[in-house]
Design a protein around this motif. Structure first.
Motif, PDB file in Angstrom:
ATOM      1  N   LEU A 220     -88.551 -30.031 -26.535  1.00 23.29           N
ATOM      2  CA  LEU A 220     -89.194 -29.174 -25.550  1.00 23.29           C
ATOM      3  C   LEU A 220     -89.466 -29.941 -24.264  1.00 23.29           C
ATOM      4  N   LEU A 221     -89.949 -31.161 -24.395  1.00 18.30           N
ATOM      5  CA  LEU A 221     -90.262 -31.982 -23.218  1.00 18.30           C
ATOM      6  C   LEU A 221     -89.028 -32.198 -22.353  1.00 18.30           C
ATOM      7  N   GLY A 222     -87.895 -32.513 -22.973  1.00 16.33           N
ATOM      8  CA  GLY A 222     -86.659 -32.713 -22.225  1.00 16.33           C
ATOM      9  C   GLY A 222     -86.225 -31.471 -21.480  1.00 16.33           C
ATOM     10  N   SER A 223     -86.316 -30.308 -22.131  1.00 10.59           N
ATOM     11  CA  SER A 223     -85.930 -29.046 -21.495  1.00 10.59           C
ATOM     12  C   SER A 223     -86.822 -28.730 -20.299  1.00 10.59           C
ATOM     13  N   LEU A 224     -88.118 -28.955 -20.467  1.00 12.53           N
ATOM     14  CA  LEU A 224     -89.059 -28.680 -19.371  1.00 12.53           C
ATOM     15  C   LEU A 224     -88.770 -29.569 -18.166  1.00 12.53           C
ATOM     16  N   LEU A 225     -88.460 -30.832 -18.424  1.00 14.09           N
ATOM     17  CA  LEU A 225     -88.166 -31.759 -17.331  1.00 14.09           C
ATOM     18  C   LEU A 225     -86.896 -31.360 -16.586  1.00 14.09           C
ATOM     19  N   ILE A 226     -85.882 -30.928 -17.320  1.00 14.83           N
ATOM     20  CA  ILE A 226     -84.625 -30.511 -16.692  1.00 14.83           C
ATOM     21  C   ILE A 226     -84.873 -29.357 -15.721  1.00 14.83           C
ATOM     22  N   GLY A 227     -85.773 -28.442 -16.095  1.00 15.28           N
ATOM     23  CA  GLY A 227     -86.058 -27.304 -15.227  1.00 15.28           C
ATOM     24  C   GLY A 227     -87.040 -27.610 -14.119  1.00 15.28           C
TER      25      GLY A 227
END
Length: 265
Positions: A220-227
């Motif tokens: 989840l953390l990685g996805s949030l950072l990408i966005g």
């Protein structure tokens, strides 16, 4: 990578870029209500998310604008970091004896959101009311003097340490208000830079603490950072074109309603 998480990260980053606040106060409720994460996991993941996304902002404020008062950062951290560590220890102890901590986290999150909503409105009034001049040393130009000044700054950090560790909310808007009230002659740019610089070690310590307890979802953390990173960049460039006096009351009202929902749940 979930496209929903990425889009959510982008939306929150965009709003942060425009208004300068609202990261944790928007992200954590979004993860709980929209995606169904447990409050404790939403808090832990958002804390690390905040620590990573705010780091770039401090480099800009310190390197380009020289707008971080490291003396104030140090005093606030003296209160916030130990209290954050103690709060993590208390959470760990409650978990070890089988106590249910979801209610505690949810209530703390609701209180933090309500306080943040009020702070957003007060912050706007304070920024419009005062024209601040840049001071070489904010310590000597605060509202209070000497040991009282130092004690109040440390105490403010301690309160933020507990609140942010429990809820992931408050490091931005509440920290800004505290610095505005304690150091009324500090320039607005330095207030923002100083608050941002203090938020990074606080959210990092709290986030690492939650990570040690298993409360961080790294996918989840990685996805949030990408966005969020492109969202912050775009929002920052559009901030001058979108009237903040309209967005900020809407954001404050939204946070107030969400906070009440958490408290009354």
């Amino acid at each position: 990578m979930d496209i929903g998480y990425i889009l959510s990260g982008f939306a929150v980053g965009f709003l942060v870029g425009i208004t300068g606040v609202g990261g944790g106060s928007l992200m954590t409720p979004l993860l709980v209500f929209l995606f169904g994460f447990k409050p404790i996991v939403a808090v832990g993941t958002d804390l690390l998310f905040a620590a990573l996304t705010k780091t770039g902002g401090v480099w800009v404020h310190h390197g380009k604008h020289k707008s971080v008062d490291w003396k104030v950062v140090g005093l606030m951290a003296t209160g916030s970091l130990p209290v954050s560590a103690v709060t993590i220890y208390i959470i760990k102890h409650l978990m070890s004896v089988g106590k249910e901590i979801t209610g505690l986290i949810t209530f703390a999150l609701g209180i933090a959101l309500i306080l943040t909503a009020c702070a957003l409105l007060v912050r706007s009034l304070l920024l419009r009311k005062h024209e601040r001049e840049v001071e070489s040393s904010s310590i000597s130009t605060g509202r209070f003097q000497g040991t009282t000044q130092i004690a109040l700054t440390i105490a403010t950090g301690a309160i933020l340490g507990a609140l942010v560790t429990l809820s992931s909310v408050g490091a931005g808007a509440l920290g800004t208000i505290a610095i505005l009230l304690l150091y009324p002659k500090m320039s607005t740019l330095k207030v923002v830079g100083t608050d941002l610089a203090h938020a990074i070690p606080l959210t990092a310590i709290a986030g690492i603490g939650h990570w040690s307890l298993g409360h961080v979802d790294f996918g989840l953390l990685g996805s949030l950072l990408i966005g969020s990173l492109p969202g912050i960049w775009i929002g920052s460039h559009l901030s001058a074109r979108i009237p903040e006096k309209i967005l900020r009351p809407i954001l404050a009202t939204l946070l107030l309603l969400i906070g009440l929902k958490f408290v009354l749940a």
